[in-house]
Scaffold this motif. Structure first.
Motif, PDB file in Angstrom:
ATOM      1  N   GLY A   1       0.804  -1.203   0.000  1.00 23.07           N
ATOM      2  CA  GLY A   1       0.000   0.000   0.000  1.00 23.07           C
ATOM      3  C   GLY A   1       0.845   1.265   0.000  1.00 23.07           C
ATOM      4  O   GLY A   1       1.851   1.369  -0.699  1.00 23.07           O
ATOM      5  N   ALA A   2       0.412   2.238   0.789  1.00 24.93           N
ATOM      6  CA  ALA A   2       1.090   3.541   0.828  1.00 24.93           C
ATOM      7  C   ALA A   2       2.310   3.562   1.731  1.00 24.93           C
ATOM      8  O   ALA A   2       3.030   4.559   1.770  1.00 24.93           O
TER       9      ALA A   2
ATOM     10  N   MET B   1       7.046   5.869   4.411  1.00 24.08           N
ATOM     11  CA  MET B   1       8.319   5.759   5.119  1.00 24.08           C
ATOM     12  C   MET B   1       9.386   6.617   4.441  1.00 24.08           C
ATOM     13  O   MET B   1      10.181   7.297   5.115  1.00 24.08           O
ATOM     14  N   ALA B   2       9.397   6.614   3.102  1.00 24.86           N
ATOM     15  CA  ALA B   2      10.371   7.440   2.391  1.00 24.86           C
ATOM     16  C   ALA B   2      10.157   8.919   2.711  1.00 24.86           C
ATOM     17  O   ALA B   2      11.116   9.675   2.899  1.00 24.86           O
ATOM     18  N   ALA B   3       8.883   9.334   2.776  1.00 29.52           N
ATOM     19  CA  ALA B   3       8.579  10.735   3.073  1.00 29.52           C
ATOM     20  C   ALA B   3       9.018  11.118   4.482  1.00 29.52           C
ATOM     21  O   ALA B   3       9.558  12.195   4.709  1.00 29.52           O
ATOM     22  N   GLU B   4       8.795  10.224   5.451  1.00 26.09           N
ATOM     23  CA  GLU B   4       9.182  10.524   6.839  1.00 26.09           C
ATOM     24  C   GLU B   4      10.690  10.590   7.008  1.00 26.09           C
ATOM     25  O   GLU B   4      11.216  11.399   7.761  1.00 26.09           O
ATOM     26  N   LEU B   5      11.396   9.711   6.278  1.00 28.82           N
ATOM     27  CA  LEU B   5      12.852   9.673   6.408  1.00 28.82           C
ATOM     28  C   LEU B   5      13.532  10.803   5.649  1.00 28.82           C
ATOM     29  O   LEU B   5      14.633  11.237   6.018  1.00 28.82           O
TER      30      LEU B   5
ATOM     31  N   PRO C   1       7.964   0.119  13.260  1.00 23.37           N
ATOM     32  CA  PRO C   1       6.499   0.102  13.218  1.00 23.37           C
ATOM     33  C   PRO C   1       5.929   0.313  11.825  1.00 23.37           C
ATOM     34  O   PRO C   1       4.896  -0.266  11.487  1.00 23.37           O
ATOM     35  N   LEU C   2       6.590   1.118  10.989  1.00 24.29           N
ATOM     36  CA  LEU C   2       6.090   1.309   9.634  1.00 24.29           C
ATOM     37  C   LEU C   2       6.224   0.031   8.810  1.00 24.29           C
ATOM     38  O   LEU C   2       5.320  -0.316   8.029  1.00 24.29           O
ATOM     39  N   VAL C   3       7.335  -0.670   8.961  1.00 25.93           N
ATOM     40  CA  VAL C   3       7.502  -1.954   8.269  1.00 25.93           C
ATOM     41  C   VAL C   3       6.458  -2.944   8.756  1.00 25.93           C
ATOM     42  O   VAL C   3       5.855  -3.690   7.974  1.00 25.93           O
ATOM     43  N   ASN C   4       6.217  -2.954  10.057  1.00 25.33           N
ATOM     44  CA  ASN C   4       5.204  -3.851  10.617  1.00 25.33           C
ATOM     45  C   ASN C   4       3.821  -3.559  10.030  1.00 25.33           C
ATOM     46  O   ASN C   4       3.089  -4.461   9.616  1.00 25.33           O
ATOM     47  N   GLU C   5       3.469  -2.283   9.958  1.00 22.23           N
ATOM     48  CA  GLU C   5       2.178  -1.906   9.392  1.00 22.23           C
ATOM     49  C   GLU C   5       2.096  -2.299   7.919  1.00 22.23           C
ATOM     50  O   GLU C   5       1.038  -2.718   7.430  1.00 22.23           O
ATOM     51  N   ALA C   6       3.205  -2.152   7.197  1.00 24.43           N
ATOM     52  CA  ALA C   6       3.217  -2.535   5.785  1.00 24.43           C
ATOM     53  C   ALA C   6       2.995  -4.042   5.619  1.00 24.43           C
ATOM     54  O   ALA C   6       2.262  -4.476   4.719  1.00 24.43           O
ATOM     55  N   ILE C   7       3.610  -4.848   6.477  1.00 20.65           N
ATOM     56  CA  ILE C   7       3.424  -6.303   6.416  1.00 20.65           C
ATOM     57  C   ILE C   7       1.981  -6.677   6.741  1.00 20.65           C
ATOM     58  O   ILE C   7       1.371  -7.536   6.081  1.00 20.65           O
ATOM     59  N   LEU C   8       1.421  -6.035   7.755  1.00 19.44           N
ATOM     60  CA  LEU C   8       0.024  -6.303   8.109  1.00 19.44           C
ATOM     61  C   LEU C   8      -0.914  -5.956   6.949  1.00 19.44           C
ATOM     62  O   LEU C   8      -1.883  -6.671   6.679  1.00 19.44           O
ATOM     63  N   TYR C   9      -0.614  -4.872   6.265  1.00 19.53           N
ATOM     64  CA  TYR C   9      -1.416  -4.475   5.108  1.00 19.53           C
ATOM     65  C   TYR C   9      -1.359  -5.561   4.035  1.00 19.53           C
ATOM     66  O   TYR C   9      -2.380  -5.909   3.413  1.00 19.53           O
ATOM     67  N   ALA C  10      -0.142  -6.105   3.792  1.00 17.75           N
ATOM     68  CA  ALA C  10       0.012  -7.161   2.790  1.00 17.75           C
ATOM     69  C   ALA C  10      -0.777  -8.406   3.182  1.00 17.75           C
ATOM     70  O   ALA C  10      -1.424  -9.043   2.346  1.00 17.75           O
TER      71      ALA C  10
ATOM     72  N   GLU D   1      -4.878   1.442   6.538  1.00 14.95           N
ATOM     73  CA  GLU D   1      -4.514   0.168   5.953  1.00 14.95           C
ATOM     74  C   GLU D   1      -5.098  -0.022   4.574  1.00 14.95           C
ATOM     75  O   GLU D   1      -4.665  -0.870   3.809  1.00 14.95           O
ATOM     76  N   ASP D   2      -6.098   0.785   4.194  1.00 17.17           N
ATOM     77  CA  ASP D   2      -6.693   0.662   2.881  1.00 17.17           C
ATOM     78  C   ASP D   2      -6.111   1.666   1.893  1.00 17.17           C
ATOM     79  O   ASP D   2      -6.579   1.786   0.771  1.00 17.17           O
ATOM     80  N   ALA D   3      -5.099   2.425   2.341  1.00 22.63           N
ATOM     81  CA  ALA D   3      -4.510   3.436   1.462  1.00 22.63           C
ATOM     82  C   ALA D   3      -3.795   2.773   0.310  1.00 22.63           C
ATOM     83  O   ALA D   3      -3.279   1.669   0.406  1.00 22.63           O
ATOM     84  N   GLU D   4      -3.754   3.481  -0.811  1.00 25.40           N
ATOM     85  CA  GLU D   4      -3.063   2.951  -1.979  1.00 25.40           C
ATOM     86  C   GLU D   4      -1.855   3.816  -2.273  1.00 25.40           C
ATOM     87  O   GLU D   4      -1.755   4.958  -1.861  1.00 25.40           O
ATOM     88  N   SER D   5      -0.944   3.230  -3.008  1.00 23.66           N
ATOM     89  CA  SER D   5       0.296   3.941  -3.312  1.00 23.66           C
ATOM     90  C   SER D   5       0.722   3.631  -4.721  1.00 23.66           C
ATOM     91  O   SER D   5       0.471   2.562  -5.235  1.00 23.66           O
TER      92      SER D   5
END
Length: 514
Positions: free
Chosen positions: A203-204, A209-213, A319-328, A508-512
């Motif tokens: 997803g997004a 994560m790139a934007a935050e970093l 936490p961002l990686v964790n959220e990304a995995i949960l989204y997948a 979690e429903d965001a798209e990228s």
């Protein structure tokens, strides 16, 4: 007082000599002593007694003199050397602090990278044990690439983050979305990696994560470059080339009094300022750019240490990686369908061993992130995961380094504007004396107008003719302008990117597009 000067009591003997009072044996002994102590040249250049030298070009005098043309030549070499030494002395601590803090910032950043790497690996070990070992290499690659980016040796942050998620997708797909498979072929894993951006399994979150970093790491990268360039500018300052007119004015100020036997008299302060402001006119023009440079350092450290600074964003990776995995996992069925169309079915064999209970099940309609991993709410809990202290000597934190460094360097905002004043202090100031040297005579005060700093002010300088700009100084100014341009252009771009990504949705429903 063009032709004569008033004598102070300690100088009666010398004054008697040059005023026509014939001493029994007039001597240049004091001049020879000063010539030797200051390492100006061989003593054979200094006459034993005053005489006449028609070839003098700087310290010209109608009366007998202790100077010769060859002494003038040596004086010109020495005054350039002494002025450079004065500049180097004044800039030594500043240069040392900048160089030292460049290394300290790098060390503090390495510590944060180490902590963030362990933090992210711990997330995998706690929440995704079946892929933790394999993920550790991917995590190591991510933080290595981040380090290379900050050192200006690698790809952009966006490319680094997207590459990380490209490498992570095969692990997530084979271990979590399709658990129970044996090792798939290298070709199949490569297909998964190459199609990650098209499949968009996370997803997004990659772009989030790139934007935050982006902003704090860009600030960190720019700060390290700025410190390096600051050192370069100071090195250039320390090797400035003085003009012939400057050298002659310095000799007249510092050593022409010796020709009269006056080795202890000091230049008038106002006279010294005119000479130094003429000699350092080009360096003084660095001042506004140096002030802006210090302001840039202030702004960069504020970004690095802010609420969304380097430490906070690096610790946000887990936490961002964790959220990304949960989204997948939540969208596992849809992802599987798309992957099957692109990469086909993998050649596989069932794993004989029992699957560890922490393996995530394929996503279903009733799947909820909080049912899958204790790290599902890590975004809210990250404050409970503080930066770990080193077990050894507890190195200084980036916050401590930044605070101390900026408190110090702010005192140097006017370094280039005040060079002339600083050099004219101390030994050049007349102490316990009502008289001083004006370049021609001993006087009670210097009466000529004192000019300001910079090239434009030197048109009316009575002591030094300044002919034009110095290419070396222009190069130094260009370096400082480069830092300012890079800081503001990159900061604007990063800020705009962060705003646009924040507005694209974080759920979690965001798209990228990534």
């Amino acid at each position: 007082m063009e032709g004569s000067f008033k004598c102070a009591v300690p100088l009666v003997l010398f004054c008697g000599w040059f005023s026509g009072v014939h001493l029994k044996s007039p001597s240049c002994h004091e001049v020879r002593t000063a010539f030797q102590l200051r390492h100006i040249g061989p003593l054979m250049l200094v006459p034993d007694t005053p005489g006449r030298d028609e070839d003098l070009q700087i310290c010209m005098h109608n009366e007998p003199t202790c100077c010769t043309k060859r002494m003038e030549e040596r004086y010109q070499v020495v005054v350039r050397r002494e002025l450079l030494q004065s500049i180097q002395f004044l800039s030594f601590e500043l240069k040392y602090r900048i160089e030292k803090n460049g290394g300290a910032f790098q060390d503090a950043f390495k510590t944060l990278i180490h902590v963030a790497t362990n933090h992210t690996n711990s997330m995998f070990k706690t929440g995704y044990r079946t892929m933790a070992n394999e993920a550790s290499e991917v995590v190591k690659g991510l933080f290595t690439d981040i380090s290379l980016y900050v050192l200006d040796l690698g790809a952009s942050i966006e490319d680094v983050v997207l590459s990380f998620f490209d490498s992570l997708f095969p692990l997530v797909y084979n271990r979590l979305i399709h658990p129970g498979l044996s090792e798939v072929s290298v070709d199949y894993s490569e297909c998964l990696r190459l199609t990650r951006q098209d499949v968009n399994p996370f997803g997004a979150y990659p772009m989030k994560m790139a934007a935050e970093l982006s902003r704090p790491l860009q600030a960190m990268k720019t700060l390290l470059q700025a410190l390096s360039i600051g050192n370069e500018v100071i090195n250039m300052t320390e090797n400035v080339v003085f003009t012939r007119e400057c050298s002659r004015a310095l000799v007249k100020m510092e050593y022409c009094s010796h020709c009269h036997g006056l080795t202890l008299i000091k230049p008038c302060v106002a006279y010294c300022l005119n000479v130094m402001r003429g000699c350092l006119a080009n360096l003084a023009d660095i001042d506004p750019h140096w002030r802006h440079y210090i302001s840039n350092l202030d702004e960069l450290t504020s970004v690095i240490l802010g609420s969304r600074g380097v430490e906070q964003t690096l610790l946000r990776v887990a936490p961002l990686v964790n959220e990304a995995i949960l989204y997948a996992q939540l969208n596992g069925l849809e992802i599987s369908t798309t992957v099957s169309k692109v990469c086909g079915q993998p050649q596989e064999r069932p794993i004989a061993t029992e699957i560890v209970s922490t393996v995530r099940t394929p996503a279903t309609a009733s799947f909820k992130p909080q049912d899958v991993s204790p790290f599902a709410n890590l975004t809210q809990k990250r404050s409970s995961l503080p930066l770990k202290e080193a077990k050894t000597d507890r190195p200084r934190t980036m916050k401590q380094n930044s605070r101390d460094f900026m408190n110090y360097i702010r005192r140097y905002r006017t370094f280039y504007a005040s060079l002339a004043e600083q050099i004219c202090e101390g030994d050049l100031l007349p102490q316990d004396s009502s008289t001083c040297w004006s370049g021609k005579n001993v006087v009670e005060s210097y009466t000529s107008r004192v000019v300001g700093n910079g090239l434009k002010e030197q048109a009316n300088n009575p002591e030094v003719k300044v002919r034009g700009s110095d290419p070396m100084v222009k190069q130094a100014i260009d370096k400082l302008l480069y830092i300012s341009k890079m800081h503001h252009s990159k900061a604007t771009k990063a800020a705009q990117w962060s705003v646009s990504e924040a507005g694209s949705g974080e759920g979690e429903d965001a798209e990228s597009s990534g």
